[in-house]
Design a protein around this motif. Structure first.
Motif, PDB file in Angstrom:
ATOM      1  N   SER A  12       0.842  -1.197   0.000  1.00  0.00           N
ATOM      2  CA  SER A  12       0.000   0.000   0.000  1.00  0.00           C
ATOM      3  C   SER A  12       0.877   1.247   0.000  1.00  0.00           C
ATOM      4  CB  SER A  12      -0.923   0.003   1.224  1.00  0.00           C
ATOM      5  OG  SER A  12      -0.151   0.082   2.408  1.00  0.00           O
ATOM      6  N   ALA A  13       0.245   2.340  -0.374  1.00  0.00           N
ATOM      7  CA  ALA A  13       0.916   3.639  -0.364  1.00  0.00           C
ATOM      8  C   ALA A  13      -0.138   4.691  -0.092  1.00  0.00           C
ATOM      9  CB  ALA A  13       1.597   3.912  -1.715  1.00  0.00           C
ATOM     10  N   ASP A  14       0.273   5.781   0.531  1.00  0.00           N
ATOM     11  CA  ASP A  14      -0.661   6.883   0.726  1.00  0.00           C
ATOM     12  C   ASP A  14      -1.114   7.404  -0.622  1.00  0.00           C
ATOM     13  OD1 ASP A  14      -0.473   6.734   3.454  1.00  0.00           O
ATOM     14  OD2 ASP A  14       0.938   8.385   3.672  1.00  0.00           O
ATOM     15  N   THR A  15      -2.245   8.068  -0.630  1.00  0.00           N
ATOM     16  CA  THR A  15      -2.797   8.589  -1.875  1.00  0.00           C
ATOM     17  C   THR A  15      -2.074   9.875  -2.247  1.00  0.00           C
ATOM     18  OG1 THR A  15      -4.895   7.645  -1.184  1.00  0.00           O
ATOM     19  CG2 THR A  15      -4.955   9.117  -3.064  1.00  0.00           C
ATOM     20  N   GLN A  16      -0.825   9.734  -2.576  1.00  0.00           N
ATOM     21  CA  GLN A  16       0.040  10.826  -3.021  1.00  0.00           C
ATOM     22  C   GLN A  16       0.789  10.320  -4.247  1.00  0.00           C
ATOM     23  OE1 GLN A  16       0.479  13.915  -1.768  1.00  0.00           O
ATOM     24  NE2 GLN A  16      -0.987  13.604  -0.117  1.00  0.00           N
ATOM     25  N   PRO A  17       0.776  11.064  -5.338  1.00  0.00           N
ATOM     26  CA  PRO A  17       1.461  10.591  -6.546  1.00  0.00           C
ATOM     27  C   PRO A  17       2.924  10.227  -6.307  1.00  0.00           C
ATOM     28  CG  PRO A  17       0.153  12.516  -7.045  1.00  0.00           C
ATOM     29  CD  PRO A  17       0.108  12.336  -5.552  1.00  0.00           C
ATOM     30  N   LEU A  49       0.784  11.148 -12.143  1.00  0.00           N
ATOM     31  CA  LEU A  49       1.457   9.887 -12.471  1.00  0.00           C
ATOM     32  C   LEU A  49       1.816   9.826 -13.959  1.00  0.00           C
ATOM     33  CD1 LEU A  49      -0.599   7.455 -10.225  1.00  0.00           C
ATOM     34  CD2 LEU A  49       1.802   8.098  -9.933  1.00  0.00           C
ATOM     35  N   LYS A  50       0.948  10.374 -14.783  1.00  0.00           N
ATOM     36  CA  LYS A  50       1.245  10.420 -16.221  1.00  0.00           C
ATOM     37  C   LYS A  50       2.479  11.288 -16.479  1.00  0.00           C
ATOM     38  CE  LYS A  50      -0.885  11.167 -20.683  1.00  0.00           C
ATOM     39  NZ  LYS A  50      -2.076  11.585 -21.410  1.00  0.00           N
ATOM     40  N   ASP A  51       2.552  12.430 -15.789  1.00  0.00           N
ATOM     41  CA  ASP A  51       3.711  13.318 -15.932  1.00  0.00           C
ATOM     42  C   ASP A  51       4.996  12.661 -15.428  1.00  0.00           C
ATOM     43  OD1 ASP A  51       2.075  15.235 -17.039  1.00  0.00           O
ATOM     44  OD2 ASP A  51       1.957  16.470 -15.222  1.00  0.00           O
ATOM     45  N   LEU A  52       4.861  11.725 -14.500  1.00  0.00           N
ATOM     46  CA  LEU A  52       6.027  10.997 -13.988  1.00  0.00           C
ATOM     47  C   LEU A  52       6.420   9.835 -14.900  1.00  0.00           C
ATOM     48  CD1 LEU A  52       5.167  10.985 -10.173  1.00  0.00           C
ATOM     49  CD2 LEU A  52       7.006  12.274 -11.300  1.00  0.00           C
ATOM     50  N   GLY A  53       5.669   9.656 -15.988  1.00  0.00           N
ATOM     51  CA  GLY A  53       6.038   8.657 -16.987  1.00  0.00           C
ATOM     52  C   GLY A  53       5.391   7.297 -16.842  1.00  0.00           C
ATOM     53  N   PHE A  54       4.372   7.186 -16.035  1.00  0.00           N
ATOM     54  CA  PHE A  54       3.704   5.896 -15.867  1.00  0.00           C
ATOM     55  C   PHE A  54       2.603   5.732 -16.915  1.00  0.00           C
ATOM     56  CE2 PHE A  54       5.575   6.577 -11.703  1.00  0.00           C
ATOM     57  CZ  PHE A  54       6.131   5.337 -11.458  1.00  0.00           C
ATOM     58  N   PRO A  55       2.438   4.511 -17.446  1.00  0.00           N
ATOM     59  CA  PRO A  55       1.390   4.251 -18.446  1.00  0.00           C
ATOM     60  C   PRO A  55       0.026   4.087 -17.771  1.00  0.00           C
ATOM     61  CG  PRO A  55       2.612   2.242 -18.020  1.00  0.00           C
ATOM     62  CD  PRO A  55       3.283   3.334 -17.220  1.00  0.00           C
ATOM     63  N   ILE A  56      -0.521   5.176 -17.334  1.00  0.00           N
ATOM     64  CA  ILE A  56      -1.719   5.167 -16.493  1.00  0.00           C
ATOM     65  C   ILE A  56      -2.993   5.050 -17.331  1.00  0.00           C
ATOM     66  CG2 ILE A  56      -1.885   7.675 -16.358  1.00  0.00           C
ATOM     67  CD1 ILE A  56      -2.287   5.980 -13.214  1.00  0.00           C
ATOM     68  N   ILE A  57      -3.932   4.246 -16.830  1.00  0.00           N
ATOM     69  CA  ILE A  57      -5.227   4.072 -17.460  1.00  0.00           C
ATOM     70  C   ILE A  57      -6.277   4.270 -16.382  1.00  0.00           C
ATOM     71  CG2 ILE A  57      -6.805   2.406 -18.511  1.00  0.00           C
ATOM     72  CD1 ILE A  57      -4.396   1.170 -19.877  1.00  0.00           C
TER      73      ILE A  57
END
Length: 144
Positions: A12-17, A49-57
């Protein structure tokens, strides 16, 4: 999950990008898709997350909820990963941050105008028993 749909990591992770990115950085080069459900924080998380380069959907939360109801266990993240892997999801368009800013400003303005009208009507109503009549149009420009 990997290509064979085996769980590679569960956590898990906190809801922070930045915190989500920190958890996923180990697999960043190997990630085909990163799933996110629609919700109130979705625009912010999606664009960061998109700006960080992740292939987000972004996936429709209602359809994801239907898929979760069919599962015997309620492992949300794993179910979302399986939906991504199988292609059984509805991708959702995420509006730009500028679009969300404009919508927030218009909504705030509408709320302020409504409160002003209600307050004006309340004051008019309170003054009438004392014989003070203020026209409904008087509050448009000036209200002394």
């Amino acid at each position: 999950m990997d290509r064979d749909r085996q769980v590679v990591w569960r956590g898990s992770a906190d809801t922070q990008p930045s915190m989500i990115a920190e958890r996923l950085k180990r697999w960043k080069g190997d990630l085909a898709k990163v799933g996110l459900e629609t919700g109130s924080l979705t625009p912010w998380l999606y664009h960061e997350l998109k700006d960080l380069g992740f292939p987000i959907i972004c996936m429709d939360a209602r359809r994801a909820a239907d898929a979760l109801k069919a599962r015997p266990d309620k492992a949300d993240a794993q179910a979302l990963a399986e939906m991504l892997a199988s292609g059984w999801y509805s991708p959702v368009h995420v509006k730009t941050m500028e679009s969300h800013r404009l919508k927030a400003l218009l909504g705030a303005r509408e709320q302020l105008v409504t409160v002003k009208r209600q307050l004006y009507g309340q004051v008019r109503g309170l003054l009438r028993p004392f014989g003070i009549k203020i026209s409904a149009r008087a509050g448009g420009k000036r209200f002394d």
